[in-house]
Scaffold this active site. Structure first.
Site, short mmCIF file in Angstrom:
data_model
loop_
_atom_site.label_atom_id
_atom_site.label_comp_id
_atom_site.label_asym_id
_atom_site.label_seq_id
_atom_site.Cartn_x
_atom_site.Cartn_y
_atom_site.Cartn_z
N ARG A 55 -4.93 -7.82 -2.70
CA ARG A 55 -3.59 -8.24 -2.25
C ARG A 55 -4.00 -8.97 -1.09
O ARG A 55 -4.61 -8.64 0.11
CB ARG A 55 -2.60 -7.10 -1.73
CG ARG A 55 -1.41 -7.44 -1.06
CD ARG A 55 -0.51 -6.20 -1.10
NE ARG A 55 0.16 -5.80 -2.00
CZ ARG A 55 1.31 -6.26 -2.66
NH1 ARG A 55 1.65 -7.32 -1.91
NH2 ARG A 55 1.91 -5.84 -3.58
N SER A 69 10.43 5.24 6.02
CA SER A 69 10.10 6.36 4.97
C SER A 69 9.28 7.58 5.37
O SER A 69 9.18 8.75 5.16
CB SER A 69 9.86 5.94 3.70
OG SER A 69 10.05 6.78 2.79
N GLN A 77 2.04 9.83 -1.63
CA GLN A 77 0.94 9.51 -2.44
C GLN A 77 -0.25 9.12 -1.34
O GLN A 77 -0.24 8.51 -0.65
CB GLN A 77 1.06 8.09 -3.39
CG GLN A 77 -0.15 8.43 -4.23
CD GLN A 77 0.25 6.88 -4.99
OE1 GLN A 77 1.35 6.51 -5.02
NE2 GLN A 77 -0.99 6.48 -5.70
N GLY A 94 -4.43 1.77 -1.61
CA GLY A 94 -3.51 2.36 -0.60
C GLY A 94 -3.50 1.44 0.70
O GLY A 94 -2.87 2.23 1.64
N GLU A 95 -3.98 0.45 0.72
CA GLU A 95 -3.94 -0.12 2.02
C GLU A 95 -2.55 -0.39 2.72
O GLU A 95 -2.04 -0.55 3.86
CB GLU A 95 -4.68 -1.74 2.24
CG GLU A 95 -4.90 -2.39 3.59
CD GLU A 95 -5.54 -3.50 3.39
OE1 GLU A 95 -5.49 -4.20 4.49
OE2 GLU A 95 -6.58 -3.57 2.69
N ARG A 96 -1.48 -0.69 1.71
CA ARG A 96 -0.22 -0.89 2.26
C ARG A 96 0.51 0.15 2.73
O ARG A 96 1.12 0.25 3.94
CB ARG A 96 0.76 -1.11 0.80
CG ARG A 96 2.29 -1.42 1.31
CD ARG A 96 3.01 -1.89 0.03
NE ARG A 96 4.16 -2.27 0.29
CZ ARG A 96 5.28 -1.24 -0.13
NH1 ARG A 96 4.93 -0.30 -0.61
NH2 ARG A 96 6.64 -1.45 0.28
N ARG A 97 0.03 1.47 2.15
CA ARG A 97 0.64 2.89 2.78
C ARG A 97 -0.30 3.06 4.17
O ARG A 97 0.27 3.55 5.09
CB ARG A 97 -0.04 4.00 1.70
CG ARG A 97 1.21 4.17 0.74
CD ARG A 97 0.69 5.15 -0.59
NE ARG A 97 -0.27 4.29 -1.41
CZ ARG A 97 -1.13 4.76 -2.01
NH1 ARG A 97 -1.67 5.92 -2.11
NH2 ARG A 97 -1.74 3.92 -2.99
N GLU A 128 -5.93 -0.34 -9.56
CA GLU A 128 -5.09 0.51 -9.05
C GLU A 128 -3.60 -0.39 -8.49
O GLU A 128 -2.74 0.06 -8.45
CB GLU A 128 -5.70 1.48 -7.78
CG GLU A 128 -4.87 2.53 -7.04
CD GLU A 128 -3.83 2.23 -5.95
OE1 GLU A 128 -2.75 3.08 -5.80
OE2 GLU A 128 -3.88 1.12 -5.56
N ASN A 129 -4.27 -1.32 -7.67
CA ASN A 129 -3.23 -2.44 -7.19
C ASN A 129 -2.35 -2.97 -8.37
O ASN A 129 -1.19 -3.37 -8.31
CB ASN A 129 -3.84 -3.34 -6.30
CG ASN A 129 -4.19 -3.04 -4.95
OD1 ASN A 129 -3.42 -3.01 -4.05
ND2 ASN A 129 -5.36 -2.28 -4.82
#
Length: 303
Positions: A55, A69, A77, A94-97, A128-129
């Protein structure tokens, strides 16, 4: 230092219940779970981004919403990381998280710690992405292409990895053949996957760009674009047939005329300069195929 916690209250409740009904030693999370399935609470300062992250764009507004959130509900997650040098952890997925957690002001974040080499890390990150993030069609296509090129996967193997049909994988990869302007339009959500699939069949790039402008200006639906492309293709076929007709000897015209009367179908002859070629019988439905077959059977009966 990272500290470990079990997979959640559900697992803890099961272990506690087992200890009240069994005299055997109480099992721990470490003894009943694979090491890679334990969640580690890791300091955010020790986590570094993945340089192979597929991404390339993170929507700031969406990140702010996710951060809000996380402040209210926490991380639902865990991210996935691998241990690297200098007591640091590199993000596999999980870079966005991770970014939203930093934005939310968290000091630690739950994470699975895996062991993976660079290729394994890339494959896990890409898969995963592709499956879980809201990637645009071009980002998905680039991720697919990287899996094919850098992880030595065939399209069939790739389809199995991401749970998609091979034809779906092929359709995404074909998007990368589009001109840069069309790819940019897809990334900006000005062009849908359906629009792009119709345009990818056009070989003339200038014509592709003309249709792109028409799509944007007139807000054409996918169906309208498909009809436009079909009309253009039919026009090109007629021009090609016209050019061929000018070069064909007289007997070919007579043969086409007889065959069209016999089968009530469009007949096209493809002929090379050497004089060899093929006869093409056109049809529009299964019913017409049955009619053509019936006429062949009648001819056989006369022989």
């Amino acid at each position: 230092m990272s500290k470990k916690m079990a997979l959640g209250r559900g697992l803890g409740a099961l272990i506690e219940e087992a200890s009240t009904t069994n005299s055997a030693p109480t099992p721990t999370a470490e003894s009943v779970l694979p090491k890679s399935e334990l969640i580690n609470e890791i300091e955010i300062e020790k986590i570094v981004p993945n340089p192979l992250q597929p991404r390339t764009h993170f929507d700031e507004e969406a990140l702010a919403e996710l951060a809000a959130s996380i402040r209210e509900l926490g991380i639902i997650q865990p991210i996935t990381v691998r241990k690297v040098e200098n007591d640091q952890y590199q993000i596999i997925s999980g870079e966005r998280r991770f970014r939203a957690s930093k934005l939310a002001g968290l000091k630690t974040i739950p994470a699975y710690v895996r062991t993976a080499d660079d290729q394994g890390m890339l494959e896990m990150a890409l898969v995963e992405n592709i499956q879980r993030e809201d990637l645009d069609a071009i980002e998905v296509a680039i991720s697919y292409q990287r899996l094919v090129d850098e992880c030595s996967l065939t399209q069939e193997m790739l389809g199995e990895r991401v749970g998609k049909k091979r034809s779906t994988v092929t359709n995404y990869l074909r998007l990368l053949k589009l001109p840069a302007e069309l790819q940019l339009a897809i990334r900006r959500r000005l062009l849908s996957m359906g629009h792009a699939r119709a345009l990818v069949n056009i070989e003339d790039q200038e014509l592709q760009l003309d249709i792109l402008r028409k799509i944007i200006e007139e807000d054409l639906s996918v169906r309208q674009v498909e009809q436009l492309v079909k009309k253009l293709a039919e026009g090109n076929e007629k021009e090609e047939k016209k050019d061929q007709d000018e070069d064909m000897p007289e007997p070919y015209f007579k043969l086409v005329e007889h065959l069209e009367k016999m089968f009530s179908s469009d007949i096209n002859i493809k002929r090379t300069a050497k004089g060899n070629g093929k006869i093409i019988i056109g049809f529009k439905s299964d019913k017409e195929i049955n009619s053509i077959l019936s006429k062949f059977e009648q001819l056989e009966g006369l022989l």
